[in-house]
Design a protein around this motif. Structure first.
Motif, PDB file in Angstrom:
ATOM      1  N   PRO A   1      -7.055 -10.130 -15.565  1.00  0.00           N
ATOM      2  CA  PRO A   1      -7.696 -10.522 -16.821  1.00  0.00           C
ATOM      3  C   PRO A   1      -7.183 -11.873 -17.300  1.00  0.00           C
ATOM      4  CG  PRO A   1      -6.020  -8.874 -17.226  1.00  0.00           C
ATOM      5  CD  PRO A   1      -6.132  -8.999 -15.736  1.00  0.00           C
ATOM      6  N   ASN A   2      -8.103 -12.743 -17.777  1.00  0.00           N
ATOM      7  CA  ASN A   2      -7.657 -14.017 -18.311  1.00  0.00           C
ATOM      8  C   ASN A   2      -7.327 -13.869 -19.792  1.00  0.00           C
ATOM      9  OD1 ASN A   2     -10.108 -14.015 -19.681  1.00  0.00           O
ATOM     10  ND2 ASN A   2     -11.109 -15.368 -18.209  1.00  0.00           N
ATOM     11  N   LEU A   3      -6.880 -14.962 -20.400  1.00  0.00           N
ATOM     12  CA  LEU A   3      -6.469 -14.901 -21.802  1.00  0.00           C
ATOM     13  C   LEU A   3      -7.637 -14.540 -22.714  1.00  0.00           C
ATOM     14  CD1 LEU A   3      -4.095 -18.001 -22.000  1.00  0.00           C
ATOM     15  CD2 LEU A   3      -3.449 -15.589 -21.970  1.00  0.00           C
ATOM     16  N   SER A   4      -8.835 -15.003 -22.375  1.00  0.00           N
ATOM     17  CA  SER A   4     -10.004 -14.717 -23.197  1.00  0.00           C
ATOM     18  C   SER A   4     -10.319 -13.229 -23.222  1.00  0.00           C
ATOM     19  CB  SER A   4     -11.221 -15.495 -22.674  1.00  0.00           C
ATOM     20  OG  SER A   4     -12.385 -15.139 -23.393  1.00  0.00           O
TER      21      SER A   4
ATOM     22  N   LEU B   1       8.241 -15.682 -19.770  1.00  0.00           N
ATOM     23  CA  LEU B   1       7.424 -16.809 -19.315  1.00  0.00           C
ATOM     24  C   LEU B   1       7.210 -16.765 -17.809  1.00  0.00           C
ATOM     25  CD1 LEU B   1       8.729 -19.787 -21.502  1.00  0.00           C
ATOM     26  CD2 LEU B   1       6.749 -18.302 -21.855  1.00  0.00           C
ATOM     27  N   GLY B   2       8.311 -16.593 -17.061  1.00  0.00           N
ATOM     28  CA  GLY B   2       8.181 -16.513 -15.606  1.00  0.00           C
ATOM     29  C   GLY B   2       7.365 -15.316 -15.183  1.00  0.00           C
TER      30      GLY B   2
ATOM     31  N   VAL C   1       2.432 -12.621 -13.085  1.00  0.00           N
ATOM     32  CA  VAL C   1       1.376 -11.636 -13.278  1.00  0.00           C
ATOM     33  C   VAL C   1       0.004 -12.285 -13.131  1.00  0.00           C
ATOM     34  CG1 VAL C   1       0.267 -10.195 -15.038  1.00  0.00           C
ATOM     35  CG2 VAL C   1       2.721 -10.015 -14.653  1.00  0.00           C
ATOM     36  N   ARG C   2      -0.167 -13.483 -13.680  1.00  0.00           N
ATOM     37  CA  ARG C   2      -1.454 -14.171 -13.570  1.00  0.00           C
ATOM     38  C   ARG C   2      -1.752 -14.552 -12.125  1.00  0.00           C
ATOM     39  NH1 ARG C   2      -4.044 -16.050 -17.855  1.00  0.00           N
ATOM     40  NH2 ARG C   2      -4.731 -17.945 -16.813  1.00  0.00           N
ATOM     41  N   LEU C   3      -0.727 -14.907 -11.366  1.00  0.00           N
ATOM     42  CA  LEU C   3      -0.941 -15.263  -9.961  1.00  0.00           C
ATOM     43  C   LEU C   3      -1.291 -14.036  -9.122  1.00  0.00           C
ATOM     44  CD1 LEU C   3       1.910 -17.878  -9.346  1.00  0.00           C
ATOM     45  CD2 LEU C   3      -0.540 -18.322  -9.578  1.00  0.00           C
TER      46      LEU C   3
ATOM     47  N   ILE D   1       2.111  -2.913 -11.674  1.00  0.00           N
ATOM     48  CA  ILE D   1       3.500  -2.454 -11.677  1.00  0.00           C
ATOM     49  C   ILE D   1       4.417  -3.520 -12.254  1.00  0.00           C
ATOM     50  CG2 ILE D   1       5.440  -1.821 -10.194  1.00  0.00           C
ATOM     51  CD1 ILE D   1       3.495  -0.398  -8.378  1.00  0.00           C
ATOM     52  N   LEU D   2       4.224  -4.788 -11.835  1.00  0.00           N
ATOM     53  CA  LEU D   2       5.067  -5.866 -12.339  1.00  0.00           C
ATOM     54  C   LEU D   2       4.882  -6.040 -13.841  1.00  0.00           C
ATOM     55  CD1 LEU D   2       7.031  -8.175 -11.821  1.00  0.00           C
ATOM     56  CD2 LEU D   2       5.058  -9.646 -11.307  1.00  0.00           C
ATOM     57  N   ALA D   3       3.633  -6.006 -14.314  1.00  0.00           N
ATOM     58  CA  ALA D   3       3.388  -6.153 -15.747  1.00  0.00           C
ATOM     59  C   ALA D   3       4.053  -5.025 -16.529  1.00  0.00           C
ATOM     60  CB  ALA D   3       1.887  -6.174 -16.021  1.00  0.00           C
TER      61      ALA D   3
END
Length: 303
Positions: A44-47, A154-155, A160-162, A169-171
Motif C-alpha cells: 500500500p502507498n501513502l495515499s 525510518l529504516g 517495508v515499502r521496498l 511480518i516485518l511490518a
C-alpha cells in the motif's frame, strides 16, 4: 499493583477494540478501490494508507488507541515492564473474542485453548510480579533509545515499502518494537514526577515516544492492509513484550517477588506463546475486494 493491573487491562481492551475497527476501515477502503493505491512492489502507498485512516471506523479505533496509550503509559509507570507490556499485548485475546461478534468469525477449539493459556499466564505473572524498578536511567540511555527508535522506524518504513506485499511480518515486528520502545520511553521519561515541563521537553526519551508512536501506528496500519496478518500479529506480540521486558529486568531493576522468579519466567513464556498461537490458529485471511462485509474474516494485531 492492583491499580496498575486494572489500568493495563483497560488499555488492552481499548487497543483490542480499536484494532477490530481499524481492520474494518482498512478493508473497506481497499474494497472501495480494488487494485489501486499500490506501490510498484505491491504494497500500500501513502495515499491508500491515508484513505484507510479517514474511514469512520478507523478514526474511532484510533481514538480508542490514544485512550489505550494513556492507560498503557500509566501502567508502565506502575508495573514492571514484563507485566504491563504482556497484559497490554493480551489485546489479541480481546480482538479474537470481539471478532466473533463484529467480524462473524467462529473460533476453533485451538483458538479458545490458546486464549485460556494467555489468561492463565497473566494470572501467573500477576502472582509472581514484585514492585517495579526505578524510573531513572543514565542520560546516555535516553539518547540511545531515541537513536534506535529513529533507525527502526525510518529504516523499517523504507524496508517495508521496498518489500511491498511481502512485508506483513516485518511490518508487524517493527510496529511491535515501536510500541515496546514507547513503553520503555514512558518508563524512563524525566519531568513526570514531580512535573517539570522544561525537563520533560529536554528529554530525548519524549521524542523517542512520539516517533515510536507515530511510526508504530503507521506500520500497524500497513500490516492491516497487507493480505495475511497472522505472522505480523505474532511478530508484533514478540516485539512489544520480549524486548521491553528484558530491558526492564536487565537495566531498570524490575523483579519478581522473592522466590517467584521461575513462576514469572513461566508466565511470561506462556503469555507470549499463547498470544502467538491465537494469531497463528486464527487463520482468517483478508478477503478478496469483491467479497461483502459479511465475508470479512481478519485477525488483527494491535499495539
Amino acid at each position: 499493583m492492583l491499580i496498575g493491573l486494572l489500568t493495563a487491562v483497560a488499555a488492552s481492551i481499548c487497543y483490542g477494540t480499536g484494532s477490530v475497527l481499524q481492520a474494518v476501515g482498512s478493508r473497506r477502503a481497499a474494497r472501495a478501490e480494488p487494485g489501486a493505491g499500490l506501490t510498484q512492489h505491491g504494497g500500500p502507498n501513502l495515499s491508500s494508507t491515508a484513505k484507510a485512516a479517514l474511514t469512520w471506523e478507523f478514526i474511532v479505533g484510533t481514538i480508542l488507541d490514544f485512550v489505550g496509550f494513556g492507560l498503557g503509559a500509566l501502567a508502565a509507570r506502575l508495573l514492571p515492564l514484563f507485566l504491563s507490556q504482556t497484559v497490554i499485548s493480551a489485546n489479541l485475546v480481546i480482538t479474537a473474542v470481539l471478532s466473533v461478534k463484529l467480524l462473524g468469525i467462529r473460533l476453533s477449539r485451538k483458538e479458545w485453548a490458546s486464549i485460556g493459556v494467555v489468561c492463565g499466564a497473566l494470572v501467573l505473572l500477576a502472582t509472581a510480579a514484585g514492585h517495579e524498578g526505578g524510573h531513572h536511567a543514565e542520560r546516555s540511555t535516553h539518547w540511545w533509545l531515541l537513536a534506535v527508535t529513529v533507525l527502526l522506524m525510518l529504516g523499517g518504513t523504507v524496508a517495508v515499502r521496498l518489500l511491498g506485499g511481502r512485508a506483513a511480518i516485518l511490518a508487524g515486528l517493527l510496529s511491535g518494537l515501536g510500541f515496546g520502545a514507547l513503553g520503555v520511553g514512558v518508563r524512563i521519561l524525566d519531568g513526570i514526577d514531580p512535573f517539570d515541563p522544561p525537563a520533560l521537553l529536554a528529554d530525548p526519551a519524549l521524542y523517542a515516544i512520539v516517533i515510536a508512536g507515530v511510526g508504530g501506528m503507521y506500520l500497524h496500519t500497513v500490516a492491516l492492509q497487507i493480505g495475511s496478518v497472522n505472522g505480523a500479529t505474532a511478530a508484533l506480540v514478540v516485539g512489544e513484550t520480549v524486548l521491553p521486558g528484558a530491558i526492564g529486568v536487565l537495566w531498570l531493576g524490575d523483579a519478581s517477588r522473592p522466590g517467584f522468579a521461575w513462576l514469572a519466567a513461566v508466565g511470561f513464556a506462556l503469555a507470549v506463546a499463547g498470544a502467538v498461537a491465537v494469531a497463528w490458529y486464527g487463520n482468517h485471511d483478508a478477503p478478496a475486494p469483491a467479497q461483502t462485509p459479511a465475508d470479512l474474516r481478519v485477525p488483527v494485531p494491535a499495539p
